[in-house]
Structure formats: C-alpha cells, structure tokens
Design a protein around this motif. Structure first.
Motif, mmCIF file in Angstrom:
data_model
loop_
_atom_site.group_PDB
_atom_site.id
_atom_site.type_symbol
_atom_site.label_atom_id
_atom_site.label_comp_id
_atom_site.label_asym_id
_atom_site.label_seq_id
_atom_site.Cartn_x
_atom_site.Cartn_y
_atom_site.Cartn_z
ATOM 1 N N ASN A 8 0.845 -1.207 0.000
ATOM 2 C CA ASN A 8 0.000 0.000 0.000
ATOM 3 C C ASN A 8 0.876 1.250 0.000
ATOM 4 O O ASN A 8 0.686 2.162 0.803
ATOM 5 C CB ASN A 8 -0.908 0.009 1.236
ATOM 6 C CG ASN A 8 -1.925 -1.113 1.197
ATOM 7 O OD1 ASN A 8 -2.960 -0.999 0.548
ATOM 8 N ND2 ASN A 8 -1.621 -2.192 1.898
ATOM 9 N N LEU A 11 -1.072 4.486 -0.448
ATOM 10 C CA LEU A 11 -1.796 4.945 0.736
ATOM 11 C C LEU A 11 -0.830 5.540 1.753
ATOM 12 O O LEU A 11 -1.111 6.581 2.368
ATOM 13 C CB LEU A 11 -2.572 3.779 1.344
ATOM 14 C CG LEU A 11 -3.420 4.106 2.588
ATOM 15 C CD1 LEU A 11 -4.406 5.227 2.297
ATOM 16 C CD2 LEU A 11 -4.150 2.856 3.058
ATOM 17 N N PHE A 156 -10.169 8.437 2.784
ATOM 18 C CA PHE A 156 -9.138 7.934 1.874
ATOM 19 C C PHE A 156 -9.528 6.502 1.490
ATOM 20 O O PHE A 156 -9.648 5.632 2.354
ATOM 21 C CB PHE A 156 -7.773 7.923 2.561
ATOM 22 C CG PHE A 156 -7.084 9.262 2.575
ATOM 23 C CD1 PHE A 156 -7.793 10.438 2.426
ATOM 24 C CD2 PHE A 156 -5.704 9.332 2.735
ATOM 25 C CE1 PHE A 156 -7.156 11.665 2.433
ATOM 26 C CE2 PHE A 156 -5.049 10.556 2.758
ATOM 27 C CZ PHE A 156 -5.781 11.732 2.605
ATOM 28 N N PRO A 158 -8.260 3.481 -1.043
ATOM 29 C CA PRO A 158 -7.300 2.996 -2.047
ATOM 30 C C PRO A 158 -8.038 2.308 -3.192
ATOM 31 O O PRO A 158 -8.867 1.420 -2.973
ATOM 32 C CB PRO A 158 -6.439 2.002 -1.263
ATOM 33 C CG PRO A 158 -6.702 2.292 0.174
ATOM 34 C CD PRO A 158 -8.107 2.801 0.246
ATOM 35 N N VAL A 163 -5.015 6.641 -4.458
ATOM 36 C CA VAL A 163 -5.878 6.884 -3.306
ATOM 37 C C VAL A 163 -6.879 7.972 -3.688
ATOM 38 O O VAL A 163 -6.494 9.094 -4.039
ATOM 39 C CB VAL A 163 -5.075 7.310 -2.065
ATOM 40 C CG1 VAL A 163 -6.013 7.622 -0.903
ATOM 41 C CG2 VAL A 163 -4.086 6.225 -1.676
#
Length: 625
Positions: A8, A11, A156, A158, A163
């Motif tokens: 991620n 993110l 937020f 993803p 994002v």
C-alpha cells in the motif's frame, strides 16, 4: 507484518503527504492516530500502515503523534471530562476503519461523555474495508457523521493503484443537509514545478463559503437595543430582526448566503440549568438541536460554554449597578436642594453676623463708627440688607469708602448666590429629581441589599462578593419596575448600560429614572452561541473578526446607541411641565410670608390702643429695620 504495508505504498505516501503538507503546518497540537479494527488481520494491517506512515513523516519533525486504539473508556473523574459543547478538545485526527461496524465503534467513542474531540475539526478516515461495494458503507458514515455535526471529514479509499478522496457537500444548489459522498480528488504525480506524489487541491475543501440559501434556525427574542424584531413588509406574516446583534447576524447570513428561520421565545427565558440537571429556555433548545444559533445580549460564561458553543466576543458593554433611588424629593426639599448644608450654613452665618453688627452699632453710643460702617443717612440698614439679598436695588448709597466697600462685597456675594440658586432651582423644578442615592458599592453592601442577577453573572458575584444575598432571575423587567416605582425595594440589579438607557427611553420623559452607581462594576463581553459541536463556528469566527477589523460592528453599535443616548441626554435637559405639586414649596413659603404680614398688620392696628405694644414695635422697627 511489514510486508503487507509495502503493498500500500500509495496509501502510505498519501498519509505522509497529508501530514507534511497540512497537519504539520496547520496546527501545533498533537495529531491523534486511532485504529478501529474488527479482526486480527485488519489490526495488523493498520499497524503496518501506521508504522510506515510514522517512518515516512517523523523525519520532518513538524508534528507530534498521539497513538490510540479503540480500547478506551470514558473517564470517571468529572475534572477530566471536556465540555459537551465541543469548546475544547482535539481538532484533528486520523481514524483507521475496516468496516461499518468499526465506524459504529468510532461513533460511540465520539458520543461518549468526555470524548476528547472537537467535532468541528478536520479529520481523515482511512477506510480499508474489503467488501465489494465500499461506497454503501461510506454513504452511511457520511450521513451519521453529518448528524453529529462532523463536517470536515475526508475518506481515503485505495483504488486502482492510487488513493481517492471522498467527502460530502451539505449545502449546494437545490440541496441542504446533503450527506451523499462526492468524489473530491485523487493522489497523483504532481505536474511541474511540483515534485513527487500529492494533491493539486487543498486537502480539505471549503464547504461553507456559500450555503445557497439553506435555512438555519435562530432562537431569540426582542431585547432592545441589541435585538429588535419587526414585521417584514416584504414577506406576509414574516418577521425581521434589527438592533446591534440583529444587524450583525443579518450581515453574517448575507455573507454566508443562508436564510434565517426566526423562533421567538415569548417567555424571554435564556435558559438555566436546574438543580436536578434539567435545562430550560433557549439553552434547552440549543442542546436538543432545535436551533442553530442564539443571540440576545448573551454574556460569555463558562457555564453556558460548557453546554453551547460560543463564538468569539464581538463587542462589550460596561455593567453598572442599579440602586434604589430613595424616592422623589418633596417640594420643600427642592427648595433646599440647590445648596448643600455648608452653603446654607455660610449664608445663615453671614446674615447673623450682619444683623449682630447692625444691632451693636445701633446700641453703641458711637455715632462716628456707625456712620463709618453703615453711612450717615442709612436709617434702615437691616431692610437694605434683606432687600439686596432678594435681588432688590441698594436702598441707600453710602458716601464713605469703607461703607462702599462693604456694600460692594455684599452685593457680589448675593449676586453669586442668587445666580447659583436660581439656576439649580430651575433644573430641580423642571426635572424628575430623586433624593441623593448611594455612591459606592461599599454602601450597598452595608445595607444588605439583595442582588438580582442573571445566571451568567452568578459565579462572578459569588466569587467576588461571597457574603452578598444573590437571587437568580430569568428577566429583569419586574426588578427594574420595582426600582423605579418603590422608594426602597431593598434590591439592586447589575445591568448593561445600554439596557438602562433603553429602559429610560421606553418609560417616557415624565417617569422616574433609575439610579445607578457612578462607577461600572465590570465589562461584559457579548457572544453568539451555536449548538454543541457546530461546524459553523470557524466560519462565523473568521467573519466576526473581519467585521470587527473593518468597523462594521462598531457602526451597528453606534447606529442604535446614538439614538438612545441622545434621547436620554435630551430628556435630561428638556424642561418638564411645572405642576402644582412641584411648586408647592414656593406656595408654602408665600403663605408663611403672607401669614407673617397679616400678623404684623394686626399688631400695627392694635398698637395705638396698647402703649406697651406700641413701644415694643417702635423698638423692633428701630433696631431690626
């Protein structure tokens, strides 16, 4: 577990950018990072994201972090609990959620007593749910957050290697209180001259610049000159507000473009906290969410700020103490009042000394001294002294310099006395004057008067004057009428100066006026109150400070204060109609003089038939006249 966070990277980069470019610059308070996970896997995933986020952002050293989890309980100590109005608390946080059930735990945390958050702050929700339709959960979140007055929140999410940011816009064309999630922007590679990964828009959009005419409820009542409510000629059955605070609030509504729904409290009850914890009046309406705003000469107090969210103070007024007037002066007191006891004593001493000197010179067998002081042909010196004192011309002009000097000194003295007495007597006969009231707070305390105060001043007076008898009232009207109509009601009322001036204007020029101590007790800041955790506070505060800086509030203040202050001053100077009662003192004096003249007439008529009476009158005429 760190490897799961590496998948991620977008993110983590988004969180680091938000911290470095917003939270690290916009606030100096610690940033709370809280995770609400419903499974062990989600908790581990959140821990990896938080570790990578802290590793990427802590190097800048711009902000401190406060790490928490969902295993928190409300404090049992009342001193540790923050006010339920949201006046204090953390203005920012990053919440990690993995499902709608995790959000419900967050909501319970926000609603619990003593929650450390200011809901009108700026928050980020990092949603890591794995369901097929995450927008349905996000839609429920936004609706419930808006119902709790949490407006500035971004989610937020993803998606597809980036994002996306979702938020809601409650106010827009043809919509009010809308909680539908709207795609705001997405993180991307910044175009030149920018570098790296970030946003091309502000992290938190401005949502209250234009409220598109949406309706906000205002609870108030008429209290001149602060709030004046009249019928709106443009809207059948509508009402419109004026006054110092009314014009200020209308300016706010025009600038933010919202419409005002006015709710008038007929009982004029600002609200109290009863001993059993129940609320009354406007305070209850605000806490229950029945109104968005209230303003009606609200003084800032901690008790109110614990229940309602205050704005910045936009103006202040002195608080003066209304005291018993002591009653109107009697007709004879009006005649004595132009001079105090000292001046009357000096006049009596001068007259007595003059009469004594004349008597001694009459008796003394020294004609030269008598001619030097009174003049050679002055046969009635006492009559001349009385005549000149009562604004008559000098009956005998002396031929010697010393006698002339004495006459000039006496004429100058009588001229000054007559001018001062006539001027003050004119004002006393034309004005509704009261007896000399108290002049110092210590005199009020010595007499043990009862203080009738509003709830906002209760703590101040109990702390500063612990031994006084205090009674909390919801309105001042009854107390003010008692002070006006009764000579000594045994009460005093602390009140704002414009309220006293307005009361005098409303009662008319012929009514008794309120008496106040010459020095103000304190200065009271006025504020506007919003419902708890209102997201309108920041916008309202910025506009109020701009209005104060530009002089708009001062202009509204002078618009209404000048009217009543000029009327009060004019009515103090305008002559009033003379009545038989006000002139009764003069009539009594004239009657006494007529009675004395009648007595002298009778004695003179009887004197020829009574030799002893004749000799007595001759002796009086010789030495007194």
């Amino acid at each position: 577990m760190l490897a799961s966070g590496v998948h991620n990277l977008s993110l983590v980069s988004a969180l680091v950018w938000a911290i470095d470019n917003y939270y690290g610059m916009a606030t100096s308070t610690p940033l709370a990072v809280v995770q609400f996970a419903t499974s062990r896997e989600s908790r581990g995933h959140h821990n990896d994201l938080i570790d990578a986020m802290l590793l990427g952002s802590s190097g800048s050293g711009r902000i401190q972090f406060l790490l928490e989890d969902d295993r928190m309980e409300a404090s049992d100590s009342p001193t540790d609990m923050l006010p339920t109005s949201g006046v204090a608390g953390r203005p920012s946080a990053i919440w990690f959620l993995d499902s709608l059930r995790a959000y419900l735990r967050l909501e319970m945390y926000l609603n619990q007593v003593g929650s450390p958050y200011k809901r009108n702050g700026n928050f980020l929700v990092i949603y890591t749910g794995t369901e097929d339709a995450p927008m349905e959960s996000i839609k429920v979140m936004f609706r419930r957050l808006l119902n709790m007055y949490v407006l500035n929140v971004n989610v937020f999410l993803p998606r597809d290697g980036t994002v996306e940011l979702y938020t809601d816009y409650p106010y827009g064309p043809r919509r009010c209180q809308s909680s539908l999630p709207v795609f705001y922007t997405a993180f991307q590679k910044l175009p030149p001259p920018g570098k790296g990964f970030g946003l091309t828009k502000p992290l938190f959009p401005k949502k209250l610049v234009n409220m598109h005419g949406c309706e906000l409820v205002t609870a108030t009542f008429e209290h001149r000159p602060y709030v004046i409510i009249d019928d709106d000629e443009r809207v059948p059955g509508g009402r419109i507000i004026h006054g110092i605070e009314g014009m200020m609030f209308r300016s706010l509504a025009e600038r933010m473009n919202f419409s005002i729904k006015l709710v008038e409290r007929k009982d004029k009850d600002r609200g109290l906290v009863l001993p059993d914890g129940n609320l009354t009046g406007i305070v209850k309406m605000m806490v229950d969410g029945e109104a968005n705003f209230t303003f009606v000469c609200f003084m800032y107090s901690k008790a109110r700020s614990d229940l309602m969210l205050p704005s910045v103070s936009y103006t202040s007024f002195p608080i003066v103490l209304c005291i018993p007037s002591g009653g109107s002066m009697t007709p004879m007191q009006r005649l004595k009042r132009p001079f105090r006891y000292i001046i009357w004593s000096c006049i009596l001493v001068s007259l007595s000394f003059g009469l004594l000197v004349i008597l001694l010179l009459r008796i003394a067998p020294v004609p030269g001294l008598r001619h030097l002081v009174m003049g050679r042909h002055n046969r009635v010196p006492c009559m001349g002294m009385w005549y000149s004192l009562l604004n008559g011309p000098a009956m005998h002009n002396p031929g010697r310099n010393f006698a002339r000097f004495l006459l000039v000194v006496w004429l100058v003295q009588t001229l000054v006395l007559r001018a001062a007495y006539t001027g003050q007597l004119y004002l006393l006969l034309q004005d509704v004057q009261m007896k000399a009231p108290l002049t110092q707070l210590s005199e009020v305390l010595e007499r043990g008067y009862e203080f009738h105060i509003m709830s906002a001043l209760q703590t101040v007076f109990r702390d500063s004057l612990p031994n006084v008898n205090v009674r909390v009232v919801t309105t001042y009207e009854e107390s003010l009428y008692r002070l006006r109509d009764e000579d000594d009601p045994r009460i005093v009322v602390p009140l704002l100066q414009p309220t006293i001036d307005q009361f005098a204007v409303r009662n008319g020029p012929n009514s008794r006026r309120l008496s106040v101590l010459p020095d103000p007790l304190m200065t009271a800041p006025l504020t506007l109150y919003m419902r708890p955790h209102s997201y309108l506070k920041r916008r309202i505060d910025r506009l109020l400070m701009a209005m104060m800086s530009s002089g708009i509030i001062f202009r509204y203040r002078r618009m209404y204060l000048d009217r009543i202050e000029v009327q009060v001053k004019r009515r103090k100077m305008e002559p009033q109609a003379l009545t038989l009662w006000r002139l009764a003192g003069i009539f009594v004096c004239c009657g006494m003089l007529h009675g004395l003249a009648s007595l002298v007439f009778i004695l003179e008529h009887l004197a020829p038939r009574h030799p002893r009476l004749q000799r007595s009158l001759d002796r009086i005429n010789r030495y007194v006249a």
